[in-house]
Design a protein around this motif. Structure first.
Motif, PDB file in Angstrom:
ATOM      1  N   VAL A 108     119.303 121.674 -29.445  1.00  0.00           N
ATOM      2  CA  VAL A 108     118.110 121.789 -30.279  1.00  0.00           C
ATOM      3  C   VAL A 108     116.869 121.475 -29.441  1.00  0.00           C
ATOM      4  O   VAL A 108     116.948 120.770 -28.447  1.00  0.00           O
ATOM      5  N   ALA A 109     115.751 122.024 -29.875  1.00  0.00           N
ATOM      6  CA  ALA A 109     114.463 121.725 -29.246  1.00  0.00           C
ATOM      7  C   ALA A 109     113.552 121.117 -30.302  1.00  0.00           C
ATOM      8  O   ALA A 109     113.577 121.521 -31.469  1.00  0.00           O
ATOM      9  N   PHE A 110     112.766 120.160 -29.903  1.00  0.00           N
ATOM     10  CA  PHE A 110     111.764 119.552 -30.774  1.00  0.00           C
ATOM     11  C   PHE A 110     110.400 120.005 -30.271  1.00  0.00           C
ATOM     12  O   PHE A 110     110.102 119.906 -29.082  1.00  0.00           O
ATOM     13  N   GLU A 111     109.595 120.524 -31.187  1.00  0.00           N
ATOM     14  CA  GLU A 111     108.281 121.031 -30.836  1.00  0.00           C
ATOM     15  C   GLU A 111     107.207 120.337 -31.666  1.00  0.00           C
ATOM     16  O   GLU A 111     107.451 119.943 -32.801  1.00  0.00           O
ATOM     17  N   ARG A 112     106.026 120.213 -31.067  1.00  0.00           N
ATOM     18  CA  ARG A 112     104.871 119.623 -31.748  1.00  0.00           C
ATOM     19  C   ARG A 112     103.694 120.568 -31.539  1.00  0.00           C
ATOM     20  O   ARG A 112     103.524 121.127 -30.462  1.00  0.00           O
ATOM     21  N   ARG A 113     102.897 120.739 -32.581  1.00  0.00           N
ATOM     22  CA  ARG A 113     101.737 121.631 -32.468  1.00  0.00           C
ATOM     23  C   ARG A 113     100.663 120.992 -31.593  1.00  0.00           C
ATOM     24  O   ARG A 113     100.324 119.820 -31.761  1.00  0.00           O
ATOM     25  N   ASP A 114     100.152 121.785 -30.659  1.00  0.00           N
ATOM     26  CA  ASP A 114      99.042 121.355 -29.814  1.00  0.00           C
ATOM     27  C   ASP A 114      97.826 121.139 -30.720  1.00  0.00           C
ATOM     28  O   ASP A 114      97.542 121.973 -31.579  1.00  0.00           O
ATOM     29  N   PRO A 115      97.100 120.039 -30.556  1.00  0.00           N
ATOM     30  CA  PRO A 115      96.011 119.726 -31.490  1.00  0.00           C
ATOM     31  C   PRO A 115      94.725 120.532 -31.288  1.00  0.00           C
ATOM     32  O   PRO A 115      93.693 120.167 -31.835  1.00  0.00           O
ATOM     33  N   ALA A 116      94.759 121.624 -30.549  1.00  0.00           N
ATOM     34  CA  ALA A 116      93.543 122.412 -30.299  1.00  0.00           C
ATOM     35  C   ALA A 116      92.933 122.922 -31.609  1.00  0.00           C
ATOM     36  O   ALA A 116      93.652 123.250 -32.557  1.00  0.00           O
ATOM     37  N   ARG A 117      91.620 122.958 -31.659  1.00  0.00           N
ATOM     38  CA  ARG A 117      90.874 123.424 -32.840  1.00  0.00           C
ATOM     39  C   ARG A 117      89.907 124.523 -32.427  1.00  0.00           C
ATOM     40  O   ARG A 117      89.389 124.527 -31.310  1.00  0.00           O
ATOM     41  N   ASP A 118      89.605 125.435 -33.368  1.00  0.00           N
ATOM     42  CA  ASP A 118      88.593 126.457 -33.105  1.00  0.00           C
ATOM     43  C   ASP A 118      87.214 125.895 -33.461  1.00  0.00           C
ATOM     44  O   ASP A 118      87.073 124.728 -33.841  1.00  0.00           O
ATOM     45  N   ALA A 119      86.174 126.730 -33.356  1.00  0.00           N
ATOM     46  CA  ALA A 119      84.803 126.285 -33.596  1.00  0.00           C
ATOM     47  C   ALA A 119      84.584 125.778 -35.016  1.00  0.00           C
ATOM     48  O   ALA A 119      83.716 124.933 -35.259  1.00  0.00           O
ATOM     49  N   LEU A 120      85.379 126.265 -35.968  1.00  0.00           N
ATOM     50  CA  LEU A 120      85.240 125.832 -37.358  1.00  0.00           C
ATOM     51  C   LEU A 120      86.175 124.679 -37.716  1.00  0.00           C
ATOM     52  O   LEU A 120      86.223 124.243 -38.861  1.00  0.00           O
ATOM     53  N   GLY A 121      86.951 124.219 -36.763  1.00  0.00           N
ATOM     54  CA  GLY A 121      87.846 123.094 -37.005  1.00  0.00           C
ATOM     55  C   GLY A 121      89.244 123.478 -37.447  1.00  0.00           C
ATOM     56  O   GLY A 121      90.067 122.626 -37.753  1.00  0.00           O
ATOM     57  N   GLY A 122      89.535 124.760 -37.466  1.00  0.00           N
ATOM     58  CA  GLY A 122      90.879 125.214 -37.843  1.00  0.00           C
ATOM     59  C   GLY A 122      91.874 125.026 -36.705  1.00  0.00           C
ATOM     60  O   GLY A 122      91.511 125.087 -35.531  1.00  0.00           O
ATOM     61  N   ALA A 123      93.112 124.787 -37.061  1.00  0.00           N
ATOM     62  CA  ALA A 123      94.154 124.591 -36.047  1.00  0.00           C
ATOM     63  C   ALA A 123      94.469 125.916 -35.359  1.00  0.00           C
ATOM     64  O   ALA A 123      94.754 126.909 -36.018  1.00  0.00           O
ATOM     65  N   THR A 160     107.008 122.521 -26.696  1.00  0.00           N
ATOM     66  CA  THR A 160     108.291 121.815 -26.667  1.00  0.00           C
ATOM     67  C   THR A 160     108.094 120.390 -26.161  1.00  0.00           C
ATOM     68  O   THR A 160     107.527 120.179 -25.092  1.00  0.00           O
ATOM     69  N   VAL A 161     108.556 119.431 -26.960  1.00  0.00           N
ATOM     70  CA  VAL A 161     108.464 118.011 -26.619  1.00  0.00           C
ATOM     71  C   VAL A 161     109.757 117.559 -25.950  1.00  0.00           C
ATOM     72  O   VAL A 161     109.740 116.791 -24.987  1.00  0.00           O
ATOM     73  N   ALA A 162     110.892 118.034 -26.467  1.00  0.00           N
ATOM     74  CA  ALA A 162     112.186 117.600 -25.944  1.00  0.00           C
ATOM     75  C   ALA A 162     113.261 118.612 -26.314  1.00  0.00           C
ATOM     76  O   ALA A 162     113.153 119.314 -27.316  1.00  0.00           O
ATOM     77  N   CYS A 163     114.280 118.677 -25.485  1.00  0.00           N
ATOM     78  CA  CYS A 163     115.497 119.445 -25.775  1.00  0.00           C
ATOM     79  C   CYS A 163     116.661 118.477 -25.622  1.00  0.00           C
ATOM     80  O   CYS A 163     116.679 117.681 -24.680  1.00  0.00           O
ATOM     81  N   CYS A 164     117.612 118.534 -26.534  1.00  0.00           N
ATOM     82  CA  CYS A 164     118.752 117.631 -26.440  1.00  0.00           C
ATOM     83  C   CYS A 164     119.936 118.188 -27.220  1.00  0.00           C
ATOM     84  O   CYS A 164     119.818 119.175 -27.948  1.00  0.00           O
ATOM     85  N   TRP A 165     121.073 117.534 -27.063  1.00  0.00           N
ATOM     86  CA  TRP A 165     122.286 117.886 -27.796  1.00  0.00           C
ATOM     87  C   TRP A 165     122.291 117.135 -29.107  1.00  0.00           C
ATOM     88  O   TRP A 165     121.836 115.998 -29.184  1.00  0.00           O
ATOM     89  N   ALA A 166     122.820 117.778 -30.151  1.00  0.00           N
ATOM     90  CA  ALA A 166     122.818 117.165 -31.485  1.00  0.00           C
ATOM     91  C   ALA A 166     124.101 117.495 -32.226  1.00  0.00           C
ATOM     92  O   ALA A 166     124.737 118.519 -31.982  1.00  0.00           O
ATOM     93  N   ALA A 167     124.461 116.609 -33.138  1.00  0.00           N
ATOM     94  CA  ALA A 167     125.533 116.872 -34.103  1.00  0.00           C
ATOM     95  C   ALA A 167     124.823 117.297 -35.386  1.00  0.00           C
ATOM     96  O   ALA A 167     123.948 116.591 -35.874  1.00  0.00           O
ATOM     97  N   ILE A 168     125.181 118.456 -35.914  1.00  0.00           N
ATOM     98  CA  ILE A 168     124.508 118.991 -37.093  1.00  0.00           C
ATOM     99  C   ILE A 168     125.531 119.267 -38.180  1.00  0.00           C
ATOM    100  O   ILE A 168     126.542 119.911 -37.937  1.00  0.00           O
ATOM    101  N   GLU A 169     125.245 118.745 -39.365  1.00  0.00           N
ATOM    102  CA  GLU A 169     126.109 118.949 -40.529  1.00  0.00           C
ATOM    103  C   GLU A 169     125.256 119.419 -41.691  1.00  0.00           C
ATOM    104  O   GLU A 169     124.163 118.909 -41.908  1.00  0.00           O
ATOM    105  N   ALA A 170     125.764 120.375 -42.450  1.00  0.00           N
ATOM    106  CA  ALA A 170     125.053 120.835 -43.643  1.00  0.00           C
ATOM    107  C   ALA A 170     125.143 119.761 -44.708  1.00  0.00           C
ATOM    108  O   ALA A 170     126.195 119.160 -44.916  1.00  0.00           O
ATOM    109  N   GLU A 171     124.011 119.515 -45.377  1.00  0.00           N
ATOM    110  CA  GLU A 171     124.026 118.598 -46.513  1.00  0.00           C
ATOM    111  C   GLU A 171     124.509 119.347 -47.738  1.00  0.00           C
ATOM    112  O   GLU A 171     124.376 120.563 -47.826  1.00  0.00           O
ATOM    113  N   ARG A 172     125.030 118.612 -48.673  1.00  0.00           N
ATOM    114  CA  ARG A 172     125.460 119.209 -49.928  1.00  0.00           C
ATOM    115  C   ARG A 172     124.267 119.886 -50.582  1.00  0.00           C
ATOM    116  O   ARG A 172     123.176 119.320 -50.622  1.00  0.00           O
TER     117      ARG A 172
END
Length: 119
Positions: free
Chosen positions: A24-39, A45-57
């Motif tokens: 899995v990869a973990f990503e975070r939005r870059d905080p850059a803004r335009d002239a009107l303050g919009g994202a 990508t912040v990190a990549c790692c191995w994970a155990a994944i199970e579906a929840e009920r």
């Protein structure tokens, strides 16, 4: 070398390594803004790692008078300091949003995350 006793395996969490089969990869939005303050920032990508994944009920949360249901998954990873609820998870080419991050003092070496399909 002496074999590990059952209690030693539980204390070290040794059984987790065999369940961590999903990359899995973990990503975070870059905080850059335009002239009107919009994202305008891209996901970085912040990190990549191995994970155990199970579906929840399956659950059917109620939203107003409409019943909605998104697939949810429990993700277990090794403890990291760079993952928070502002991150999204990319697994098998699909993006998921983090719902919660749980830590347990009994298992300080791991984090349990709940994610759902990003709408």
């Amino acid at each position: 070398m002496a074999a590990l006793a059952a209690d030693d395996v539980v204390k070290t969490g040794g059984e987790l390594a065999g369940r961590m089969r999903h990359r899995v990869a973990f990503e975070r939005r870059d905080p850059a803004r335009d002239a009107l303050g919009g994202a305008v920032g891209e996901w970085v990508t912040v990190a990549c790692c191995w994970a155990a994944i199970e579906a929840e009920r399956p659950a059917a949360p109620v939203s107003g008078v409409r019943v909605t249901s998104w697939p949810r998954y429990l993700v277990t990873i090794r403890t990291r300091g760079d993952i928070d609820l502002d991150c999204r998870v990319v697994w098998a080419g699909t993006s998921y949003r983090l719902i919660s991050i749980l830590t347990d003092p009994v298992w300080p070496d791991r984090m349990m995350l709940v994610m759902e399909l990003a709408a």
